[in-house]
Design an enzyme around this catalytic site. Structure first.
Site, PDB file in Angstrom:
ATOM      1  N   THR A  69     -50.310 105.933 -51.823  1.00 38.27           N
ATOM      2  CA  THR A  69     -50.654 107.292 -52.264  1.00 38.27           C
ATOM      3  C   THR A  69     -50.219 108.326 -51.220  1.00 38.27           C
ATOM      4  O   THR A  69     -49.619 109.352 -51.562  1.00 38.27           O
ATOM      5  CB  THR A  69     -52.170 107.386 -52.541  1.00 38.27           C
ATOM      6  OG1 THR A  69     -52.473 106.501 -53.624  1.00 38.27           O
ATOM      7  CG2 THR A  69     -52.580 108.798 -52.908  1.00 38.27           C
ATOM      8  N   GLN A 164     -45.225  98.279 -56.765  1.00 30.71           N
ATOM      9  CA  GLN A 164     -45.435  97.103 -57.613  1.00 30.71           C
ATOM     10  C   GLN A 164     -44.203  96.201 -57.674  1.00 30.71           C
ATOM     11  O   GLN A 164     -44.244  95.152 -58.306  1.00 30.71           O
ATOM     12  CB  GLN A 164     -45.813  97.532 -59.040  1.00 30.71           C
ATOM     13  CG  GLN A 164     -47.149  98.237 -59.144  1.00 30.71           C
ATOM     14  CD  GLN A 164     -48.341  97.329 -58.847  1.00 30.71           C
ATOM     15  OE1 GLN A 164     -48.199  96.127 -58.696  1.00 30.71           O
ATOM     16  NE2 GLN A 164     -49.525  97.918 -58.742  1.00 30.71           N
ATOM     17  N   CYS A 310     -56.705 102.343 -60.430  1.00 27.88           N
ATOM     18  CA  CYS A 310     -56.996 103.377 -59.444  1.00 27.88           C
ATOM     19  C   CYS A 310     -58.171 104.258 -59.855  1.00 27.88           C
ATOM     20  O   CYS A 310     -58.630 104.202 -60.987  1.00 27.88           O
ATOM     21  CB  CYS A 310     -55.764 104.224 -59.199  1.00 27.88           C
ATOM     22  SG  CYS A 310     -54.777 103.519 -57.875  1.00 27.88           S
TER      23      CYS A 310
END
Lengths: 371, 218
Positions: A69, A164, A310
């Protein structure tokens, strides 16, 4: 309890835990010039070399952050007034940084529309284009190298969130042709709270945080030494995750077949026709809210997610499945099953049985309500 | 109790039948590293496809091969093991050599084809030897103490061979390749039994009567 939520976070590998513990038993600020500081610095640089080798860049291109993030925020907010172009299936940490950005659509298989990319990029002023390498919900691999070629031809900078993709496919920064790339340690069996932004050799980057010259003036604040060391070990061990891909693919495909056999037309696999990473299976039980499914699976002893895990446990219709054009009875019913380094065949078999129980129960309830 | 029928024996990255040379914890045969202590492992006997993390197939994706090779090569870069002990440096160097050998074979379509066939032949022979009926006949042959007992084994193998050939033809006519392949494996096993019968019978026959003893057995 069986853990099949590796896309949310992978269990920490034992060797990573050992490295983190060892680091925490030492002390020393890497910015200090005495021996303690130098030892800490040496370990950080070894970890940096490991992360750099993992994706094929020079160590100086690796900027450690607190996670994916922060890395996404760093690259998306550093551009100041430069317009941002992104896709409709990005993670919240990208979408929230660019609420007004032009959005590249995806097709029904969850792949960005390269024809739309041409049209959007050709008419745009020099911008930052940010598209993820692998979608966190569907596991669909995005054609980032092709996107970067088009974007570069029109003078844009390119960022990819590869959180990912790491450990699921081999990543080569140069072959991708991007300027920035985001990584997160805890998706590959590393510690939480540590990630990296990889910056191309020719780009400049302003620090998001001020007040220190760490990370070559690109990220202020004392380094998370233990986290970084754990990340370094996880990056090295991730080579073995690449070797496990054929077996992982087989396990995922067998699970998918089993669930489709059970659910028939009520089991929908978004993204199944597109190239996907081996560890991810997105399955929608038609008309059954994701939240109900996650809780039902939890009661059966299986930990899975509803799309992106999330934020604070919120579950709503998946923006990814909506972007793929899925109807509400599918977009609100997605379940993400993600496998990883410690998954056994017995785990997959039990997951299938749990899903069968859940499916039969919800359909019995429906029939009773209808009657 | 969970039903695992239909699921391959998949066991993540870590678990396996081998042990780390340093910490003795479990490792997979294809693992480069021990995931318990992080140490590089010695080269294990795995095929070239497994060494590069590729599905075993003749039509591999060349781009994927290049990406896997590059990523694994970077992991095994000798520079990264410079500060390690001599044992780890040695294992890393040998792993890199094995990776390079595997890559050299798989990148060339012709060499890849030859290798793929050799792997298939080797596995067919192993599968044929492990076929239940073949195993049963071999045990019977091992216990044979007279030529007549060898002849009985030969007779059984011969009959099974005839039935198998019919079954093979039927499978081929129906284009049932999977069945044809399985039958071929069994036939290879039966043929190897007939060869063994000849050798065994020759040993059991008195020297002057042993010549041409089982001429009727093919």
């Amino acid at each position: 309890m069986i853990y099949l939520d590796y896309n949310a976070t992978a269990p920490t590998k034992p060797a990573v835990r050992a490295a983190v513990m060892e680091a925490m038993e030492r002390h020393g600020n890497p910015s200090s010039v005495h021996r303690y500081g130098r030892v800490a610095k040496k370990h950080i640089e070894a970890a940096r070399a490991s992360v750099a080798a993992f994706i094929g860049v020079k160590p100086a291109q690796v900027i450690f952050t607190s996670g994916g993030t922060e890395a996404n925020n760093m690259v998306l907010r550093r551009t100041g007034a430069a317009p941002i172009i992104t896709s409709s299936i990005e993670h919240d940490s990208v979408l929230a940084c660019a609420p007004d950005a032009a959005r590249i659509p995806v097709d029904a298989d969850g792949v960005i529309d390269l024809a739309a990319v041409q049209a959007i990029l050709a008419g745009a002023p020099p911008s930052l284009v940010s598209v993820m390498l692998v979608n966190n919900e569907t596991g669909v691999i995005q054609p980032v190298a092709e996107l970067a070629r088009v974007a570069k031809a029109h003078g844009h900078l390119v960022h990819t969130d590869a959180v990912q993709a790491a450990g699921r496919i081999a990543i080569d920064f140069t072959a991708l042709g991007v300027d920035f790339l985001t990584l997160s340690a805890h998706k590959i069996g590393g510690p939480q709270g540590i990630g990296a932004l990889i910056a191309g050799p020719k780009v400049t980057l302003q620090s998001l945080l001020k007040g220190g010259g760490q990370e070559m003036n690109r990220r202020a604040g004392t380094e998370n030494v233990a986290g970084i060391e754990g990340f370094g070990v996880a990056a090295q061990l991730a080579a073995d995750d690449l070797l496990a891909v054929p077996r992982l693919t087989k396990g995922r495909d067998e699970l998918q077949s089993r669930l489709v056999d059970i659910g028939g037309d009520d089991a929908v696999i978004p993204g199944a026709r597109a190239p996907r990473v081996a560890n991810t299976l997105c399955i929608a039980m038609r008309g059954v809210p994701s939240e109900t499914q996650v809780m039902g699976m939890d009661l059966e002893g299986i930990a899975v997610s509803a799309g992106s895990a999330c934020s604070s446990g919120k579950v709503k219709a998946s923006h990814v499945l909506q972007a793929m054009g899925c109807a509400n009875d599918i977009a609100g019913s997605g379940l993400r099953i993600s496998l990883g380094w410690n998954t056994q065949s017995t785990d997959l078999a039990r997951c299938a049985e749990a899903w069968r129980t859940l499916y039969q129960r919800t359909h019995t309830n429906r029939r009773q309500k209808a009657a | 109790m969970s039903n695992i029928v239909g699921f391959s024996d998949y066991a993540g990255t870590v678990h396996g039948d081998l042990h780390c040379w340093l910490c003795q914890k479990q490792v997979s045969s294809r693992a480069l590293f021990c995931h318990h202590c992080g140490t590089i492992q010695p080269v294990r006997a795995i095929d070239h496809f497994a060494r590069l993390g590729l599905e075993r197939r003749i039509d591999i994706d060349p781009e994927q091969l290049e990406h896997q090779y590059a990523a694994l090569g970077r992991t095994l870069d000798p520079q990264r093991f410079m500060i390690r002990g001599i044992g780890e440096r040695g294992h890393a160097a040998k792993q890199l050599e094995a990776l390079n050998r595997a890559y050299e074979v798989l990148r060339e379509p012709l060499r890849r084809g030859r290798y793929w066939i050799s792997l298939h032949e080797k596995e067919s022979k192993e599968a044929a030897a492990a076929h239940p009926f073949v195993v049963e006949l071999r045990q019977e042959l091992d216990m044979a103490s007279a030529p007549s007992q060898c002849d009985r084994v030969a007779q059984k193998a011969g009959q099974a061979l005839e039935v198998g050939i019919m079954s093979l033809m039927q499978a081929l006519r129906g284009e049932n390749w999977q069945q044809a392949n399985a039958t071929l494996v069994e036939l290879e096993g039966l043929e190897s039994i007939l060869v063994s019968v000849r050798a065994r019978r020759g040993k059991l026959m008195p020297a002057d009567k042993g010549k041409g003893g089982i001429g009727s057995v093919k």
